[in-house]
Design an enzyme around this catalytic site. Sequence first.
Site, PDB file in Angstrom:
ATOM      1  N   SER A 130       0.846  -1.202   0.000  1.00 50.27           N
ATOM      2  CA  SER A 130       0.000   0.000   0.000  1.00 50.27           C
ATOM      3  C   SER A 130       0.877   1.246   0.000  1.00 50.27           C
ATOM      4  O   SER A 130       2.069   1.172  -0.318  1.00 50.27           O
ATOM      5  CB  SER A 130      -0.930  -0.033   1.213  1.00 50.27           C
ATOM      6  OG  SER A 130      -1.924   0.948   1.099  1.00 50.27           O
ATOM      7  N   ASN A 131       0.322   2.385   0.329  1.00 51.34           N
ATOM      8  CA  ASN A 131       1.105   3.626   0.388  1.00 51.34           C
ATOM      9  C   ASN A 131       0.643   4.480   1.564  1.00 51.34           C
ATOM     10  O   ASN A 131      -0.275   4.097   2.288  1.00 51.34           O
ATOM     11  CB  ASN A 131       1.005   4.377  -0.943  1.00 51.34           C
ATOM     12  CG  ASN A 131      -0.429   4.747  -1.268  1.00 51.34           C
ATOM     13  OD1 ASN A 131      -1.056   5.534  -0.567  1.00 51.34           O
ATOM     14  ND2 ASN A 131      -0.972   4.141  -2.322  1.00 51.34           N
ATOM     15  N   ARG A 132       1.264   5.621   1.739  1.00 48.80           N
ATOM     16  CA  ARG A 132       1.055   6.431   2.947  1.00 48.80           C
ATOM     17  C   ARG A 132      -0.169   7.344   2.914  1.00 48.80           C
ATOM     18  O   ARG A 132      -0.360   8.145   3.825  1.00 48.80           O
ATOM     19  CB  ARG A 132       2.294   7.299   3.186  1.00 48.80           C
ATOM     20  CG  ARG A 132       3.522   6.509   3.506  1.00 48.80           C
ATOM     21  CD  ARG A 132       4.681   7.449   3.818  1.00 48.80           C
ATOM     22  NE  ARG A 132       5.916   6.707   3.955  1.00 48.80           N
ATOM     23  CZ  ARG A 132       6.263   6.042   5.050  1.00 48.80           C
ATOM     24  NH1 ARG A 132       5.476   6.049   6.104  1.00 48.80           N
ATOM     25  NH2 ARG A 132       7.402   5.386   5.081  1.00 48.80           N
TER      26      ARG A 132
END
Length: 212
Positions: free
Chosen positions: A21-23
């Site tokens: 995923s990402n931030r």
Amino acid sequence: MRVLVTAGPTREAIDPVRYISNRSSGRMGFALARAAVEAGHEVVLVAGPVSLPTPRGVSRRIDIESAEEMARATLAELPKADALFMAAAVADFTLQRVARKKLKKADGIPELKLVRTRDVLDIAGRRKRPGQVICGFDAETGEARTEALRKLKSKKLDWIVANDVSRPGCGFATKTNAVAIHGRDGTEKNVGLRSKLACARIILATVLGTGK
Ligand code: CTP
């Protein structure tokens, strides 16, 4: 107007317990949804996995997980929308194959083969009908202006909102942001550091004007 907003990250499954995923926190997209409701628009929000309450007045929230689910939900809603704000941080890559069972250490270090996801914004730009407004977002670490202008053109967007996520107070985990809004017509508006809601109100007013 009917406004479609996407927000948050996506999750690309590796196996039943792991993902990439990402931030993204979803805050910028949720602030846009709230600002659009405030401005009197009908708002549909497509949200990745975030821990944020639905802004009051949003007509419908569609929760998705993967980039492909984001693509399906957004593209299904797109024909009904007068404007799309694509604030979600959609994964550019996903697993070629998702393991059906949890990967075990005893089986060695896995080699994760990634493949490209569909670029929702690019597809939306190509499907755009007359009068529809498409606004993309661009998170960069440096070179934000050059990259934003390139994406504005290549994805056939009407607007792009650029931010440099490496600047203090900007980007993913923060409650504030500073952005530059670029229009296809050459408009360029710099919005200094302020709350994401304040940024959202300015983005909305710049892209849609004050009409409903
Ligand atoms: N986006 C999208 N679908 C994807 C990836 C991105 O719709 N699969 C949208 C994002 O929501 C954002 C915009 O595209 O509005 C910018 O995304 P970005 O990934 O930075 O653009 P790219 O052209 O893929 O460039 P880069 O090489 O920097 O990743």
